[in-house]
Design a protein around this motif. Sequence first.
Motif, PDB file in Angstrom:
ATOM      1  N   ALA A  19      -6.805 -71.023  41.921  1.00 38.20           N
ATOM      2  CA  ALA A  19      -6.671 -69.624  42.099  1.00 38.20           C
ATOM      3  C   ALA A  19      -6.634 -68.691  40.965  1.00 38.20           C
ATOM      4  N   PHE A  20      -5.887 -69.176  39.867  1.00 37.89           N
ATOM      5  CA  PHE A  20      -5.882 -68.595  38.526  1.00 37.89           C
ATOM      6  C   PHE A  20      -7.193 -68.435  38.013  1.00 37.89           C
ATOM      7  N   ALA A  21      -7.954 -69.542  37.977  1.00 37.46           N
ATOM      8  CA  ALA A  21      -9.104 -69.561  37.243  1.00 37.46           C
ATOM      9  C   ALA A  21      -9.936 -68.647  37.898  1.00 37.46           C
ATOM     10  N   GLN A  22     -10.183 -68.432  39.356  1.00 37.44           N
ATOM     11  CA  GLN A  22     -10.998 -67.448  40.137  1.00 37.44           C
ATOM     12  C   GLN A  22     -10.562 -66.331  39.585  1.00 37.44           C
ATOM     13  N   LEU A  23      -9.277 -65.916  39.598  1.00 34.87           N
ATOM     14  CA  LEU A  23      -8.860 -64.320  39.356  1.00 34.87           C
ATOM     15  C   LEU A  23      -9.231 -64.121  37.911  1.00 34.87           C
ATOM     16  N   ILE A  24      -9.164 -64.855  37.061  1.00 40.27           N
ATOM     17  CA  ILE A  24      -9.920 -64.660  35.629  1.00 40.27           C
ATOM     18  C   ILE A  24     -11.387 -64.174  35.738  1.00 40.27           C
ATOM     19  N   GLY A  25     -11.932 -65.167  36.402  1.00 39.08           N
ATOM     20  CA  GLY A  25     -13.540 -64.555  36.565  1.00 39.08           C
ATOM     21  C   GLY A  25     -13.557 -63.373  37.295  1.00 39.08           C
ATOM     22  N   SER A  26     -13.081 -63.033  38.420  1.00 36.97           N
ATOM     23  CA  SER A  26     -13.052 -61.789  38.920  1.00 36.97           C
ATOM     24  C   SER A  26     -12.620 -60.510  38.020  1.00 36.97           C
ATOM     25  N   GLU A  27     -11.653 -60.813  37.643  1.00 35.50           N
ATOM     26  CA  GLU A  27     -11.069 -59.521  36.660  1.00 35.50           C
ATOM     27  C   GLU A  27     -11.787 -59.429  35.290  1.00 35.50           C
ATOM     28  N   SER A  28     -12.604 -60.432  34.798  1.00 35.82           N
ATOM     29  CA  SER A  28     -13.348 -60.278  33.773  1.00 35.82           C
ATOM     30  C   SER A  28     -14.565 -59.389  34.209  1.00 35.82           C
ATOM     31  N   GLU A  29     -14.957 -59.788  35.351  1.00 36.98           N
ATOM     32  CA  GLU A  29     -16.151 -58.801  35.578  1.00 36.98           C
ATOM     33  C   GLU A  29     -15.754 -57.312  36.055  1.00 36.98           C
ATOM     34  N   ARG A  30     -14.754 -56.971  36.476  1.00 38.65           N
ATOM     35  CA  ARG A  30     -13.888 -55.865  36.833  1.00 38.65           C
ATOM     36  C   ARG A  30     -13.738 -54.821  35.536  1.00 38.65           C
ATOM     37  N   TRP A  31     -13.291 -55.664  34.564  1.00 41.97           N
ATOM     38  CA  TRP A  31     -12.921 -55.066  33.008  1.00 41.97           C
ATOM     39  C   TRP A  31     -14.117 -54.704  32.392  1.00 41.97           C
ATOM     40  N   LYS A  32     -15.145 -55.662  32.627  1.00 47.57           N
ATOM     41  CA  LYS A  32     -16.349 -55.286  31.838  1.00 47.57           C
ATOM     42  C   LYS A  32     -17.004 -54.022  32.286  1.00 47.57           C
ATOM     43  N   ALA A  33     -17.229 -53.843  33.598  1.00 50.20           N
ATOM     44  CA  ALA A  33     -17.616 -52.729  34.241  1.00 50.20           C
ATOM     45  C   ALA A  33     -16.896 -51.499  33.800  1.00 50.20           C
ATOM     46  N   ILE A  34     -15.484 -51.732  33.795  1.00 47.26           N
ATOM     47  CA  ILE A  34     -14.756 -50.507  33.493  1.00 47.26           C
ATOM     48  C   ILE A  34     -15.016 -50.105  32.155  1.00 47.26           C
ATOM     49  N   VAL A  35     -15.036 -50.713  31.215  1.00 46.40           N
ATOM     50  CA  VAL A  35     -15.201 -50.750  29.899  1.00 46.40           C
ATOM     51  C   VAL A  35     -16.627 -49.986  29.358  1.00 46.40           C
ATOM     52  N   GLN A  36     -17.571 -50.567  30.167  1.00 45.55           N
ATOM     53  CA  GLN A  36     -19.058 -49.926  30.165  1.00 45.55           C
ATOM     54  C   GLN A  36     -19.057 -48.506  30.716  1.00 45.55           C
ATOM     55  N   ALA A  37     -18.325 -48.217  31.916  1.00 41.88           N
ATOM     56  CA  ALA A  37     -18.401 -46.918  32.519  1.00 41.88           C
ATOM     57  C   ALA A  37     -17.804 -45.941  31.531  1.00 41.88           C
ATOM     58  N   THR A  38     -16.762 -46.362  30.839  1.00 37.77           N
ATOM     59  CA  THR A  38     -16.088 -45.308  29.736  1.00 37.77           C
ATOM     60  C   THR A  38     -16.824 -45.181  28.496  1.00 37.77           C
ATOM     61  N   GLY A  39     -17.962 -45.784  28.498  1.00 35.05           N
ATOM     62  CA  GLY A  39     -18.610 -45.759  27.167  1.00 35.05           C
ATOM     63  C   GLY A  39     -17.900 -46.118  26.019  1.00 35.05           C
ATOM     64  N   PHE A  40     -16.802 -47.045  26.225  1.00 39.08           N
ATOM     65  CA  PHE A  40     -15.868 -47.336  24.951  1.00 39.08           C
ATOM     66  C   PHE A  40     -17.031 -48.260  24.028  1.00 39.08           C
ATOM     67  N   THR A  41     -17.031 -48.093  22.624  1.00 38.70           N
ATOM     68  CA  THR A  41     -17.596 -48.635  21.534  1.00 38.70           C
ATOM     69  C   THR A  41     -16.792 -49.779  21.237  1.00 38.70           C
TER      70      THR A  41
END
Length: 332
Positions: free
Chosen positions: A307-329
């Motif tokens: 479950a820990f490994a699965q959480l890392i995968g889903s959280e990585s996708e979530r944060w990727k979208a957030i970083v892109q949405a904020t326009g962070f360089t």
Amino acid sequence: MATHLMVRRRDLLAASAAAVGIAFSAVSVSTVVAQSRTKTTYIMTGFTPGLVDGLARLVAAQMKDYAETIVVETRPGAAGRLAVQAVRAADADGSVMLLAPLGFMTLYPHVYKTLKYEPQDFTPVSIVASSPTLVTVGPKVPGDVRTLADFVAWCRANPTEATYGTAGVGNTLHFIGAMLGRSAGFGFLHVPYQGNAAIQDLLKGEIASAIMPIGSSLGLVQSGQLRALATTGPRRSSFLPDVPTMAEAGYPSLEDLTRYGFFVPAKTPADTVERLGRSIHEALSTNEVKSGMTGMSLEIESISTTAFAQLIGSESERWKAIVQATGFTPID
């Protein structure tokens, strides 16, 4: 008479052989157990002594069944990345492990241009604790601002004063603030600090608000020196039950927990990972760890390795979208 003596001698030889076998078996088992526990084990953390270091020591003290000696080593630098790199380069035998926020694996790959490790370089063993983030305001903000909606309205009316402090650039705290400003439609200026320095400037009225782990300002909120507007957890915090969640305040997309977990090098044998995970879970069930976590304003959280490994995968996708949405360089 000779037959009787022969039988007795035969019995004695058989008994002696059995005794020797039992002795060798006992020595063999005790040797295996001793060998599995005598090697010194290291827990690396990426920060100067503080919350994560204290958490590591708290759990390690209850893991005597895993190793006789467990050394907690702080390896600060590069926003914690030096510790991660050190564990990546260590022997994959369970003797060196990392205790770190999950953001090291789920957020950092989307924030830094060059990262000298990948999440796949590690095996996640177990989460041990979690903590919500707390949005607080200080004396710079008028006393009648008591809710997040009040604060958003004040920020819109005072755009040059709408600031928030966090513990650095490119971490989850930074992006929670960025997403709050984006979601609520106002300019929210980020002011990065080191450690808990943001709280000190918040008290002095240098900044309007802070977005920090709940433990960094809990006492100040309870004493009335700071006002807590919202927490980012999925439910209200047991430490501040009267403070609403971000979802209750109208921003469900800003739900987040800072989770702390153990990692080992990727090629660590499965039986070693299982033994380590079992030792960690048993430590979390002790009264010493439970009371220690409460003192640190942390909540115990434990899930399986899968479950820990699965959480890392889903959280990585979530944060990727957030970083892109904020326009962070991405930064170096």
